[in-house]
Design an enzyme around this catalytic site. Structure first.
Site, PDB file in Angstrom:
ATOM      1  CG  ASN A   1      29.411 114.094 -18.554  1.00 49.78           C
ATOM      2  OD1 ASN A   1      30.469 114.263 -19.147  1.00 49.78           O
ATOM      3  ND2 ASN A   1      28.256 113.910 -19.190  1.00 49.78           N
TER       4      ASN A   1
ATOM      5  N   GLY B   1      26.946 111.302 -16.469  1.00 51.60           N
ATOM      6  CA  GLY B   1      27.374 110.786 -17.766  1.00 51.60           C
ATOM      7  C   GLY B   1      26.722 109.440 -18.002  1.00 51.60           C
TER       8      GLY B   1
ATOM      9  N   GLY C   1      27.546 106.761 -19.598  1.00 57.70           N
ATOM     10  CA  GLY C   1      28.383 105.589 -19.382  1.00 57.70           C
ATOM     11  C   GLY C   1      28.544 105.278 -17.898  1.00 57.70           C
TER      12      GLY C   1
ATOM     13  CG  ASN D   1      13.685 108.251 -25.920  1.00 58.31           C
ATOM     14  OD1 ASN D   1      13.633 108.443 -27.147  1.00 58.31           O
ATOM     15  ND2 ASN D   1      14.296 109.100 -25.108  1.00 58.31           N
TER      16      ASN D   1
ATOM     17  CG  ASP E   1      21.770 106.679 -18.283  1.00 56.60           C
ATOM     18  OD1 ASP E   1      21.735 106.435 -19.506  1.00 56.60           O
ATOM     19  OD2 ASP E   1      22.072 107.792 -17.827  1.00 56.60           O
TER      20      ASP E   1
END
Length: 281
Positions: free
Chosen positions: A16, A44, A46, A179, A231
């Protein structure tokens, strides 16, 4: 592999452009706040995980999609600049995905994601090498999740955002990362072969088929932005396990990396090699 090595890792997921408004206080429903400072950068889940893993020392290939637009071309250049192999990033007819993010003075955020090209990844042409270690998330289609799970040799799933998993995917998982909220929403993952539950400032826990095998405390820091912290944590844990760190050390280092990430304003924080972050005592 051994600690300090550079394990190969394929990351599959969303790419993104992040449009982030930093405000003193997030608006309530129907309210306008006028003190925002706008920041624009790559994001994003990924791409965030791929960049974090590369900065931590892995040899990373990213599979995803961007549009044939200036944002997509810019993101490809940025990925290459940090050492991520972007040859698996497809070009879609849709525009590059965009995330609209509000971050308040405490670092808490609210996010609206416009999937764009991320919804157009061709699951039949992912090009995952046989036996590859794969890390992915759930910001892409079920077809892509299923295809990646089937192709992977080692499959780590960050089950975020939480949603029911496609049939057969959980059985392919070697590691699931969630989480506390996702853990509550996805009871089916509780007995995964290896399950990591992150607890924010309280650290993280690692379970093998429901039995606690490792725990790590959080690392105190000044919170600037929580967007990319999960991430970065996922990338650190997977890289540590792939290079055969002990589970306790891998978890402790991942917590230290997550702490470093929340202290950075960017969704793709500046990280050093994994060995610069603390392991368990």
């Amino acid at each position: 592999m051994t600690p300090g090595s550079s394990p190969p890792l394929t990351v599959v997921g969303a790419v993104n452009v992040d449009l982030t408004a930093r405000v003193e206080r997030a608006p309530a429903a129907g309210e306008t706040v006028a003190d925002g400072v706008l920041q624009r950068g790559p994001g994003g889940k990924g791409a965030n995980q791929a960049v974090a893993a590369a900065r931590l020392g892995a040899a990373v290939r990213l599979i995803g999609a961007v549009g044939d637009d200036a944002d997509g071309r810019g993101i490809r250049d940025q990925l290459t600049a940090v050492g991520v192999d972007a040859s698996g990033v497809q070009t879609a007819e849709a525009a590059t995905g965009t995330a609209l993010i509000v971050v308040d003075a405490t670092g808490e955020n609210s996010i609206v994601v416009c999937a764009g090209a991320n919804a157009a990844i061709d699951a039949t042409t992912l090009g995952i090498e046989p036996g590859a270690a794969v890390l992915m998330q759930l910001e892409v289609s079920d077809a892509v999740v299923s295809a990646a799970a089937t192709a992977a040799g080692f499959f780590a799933l960050n089950a975020a955002p939480a949603r029911p998993l496609p049939a057969g995917v959980l059985e392919r998982c070697d590691l699931v990362i969630v989480n506390e909220t996702e853990y509550a929403q996805l009871p089916e993952v509780h007995d995964a072969p290896l399950l990591c539950v992150t607890l924010g400032a309280d650290g993280a826990r690692l379970f093998r088929q429901g039995e606690l095998v490792a725990a790590a405390a959080g690392v105190a820091t000044t919170v600037r932005n929580t967007v990319g912290a999960g991430d970065a944590f996922c990338a650190a844990l997977v890289v540590g396990l792939l290079r055969e760190d002990s589970e306790a050390d891998a978890l402790a280092r991942a917590c230290a990396v997550g702490s470093a990430a929340v202290a950075d304003e960017a969704s793709q924080p500046a990280l050093g090699p994994l060995d610069t972050y603390g392991a368990s005592a």
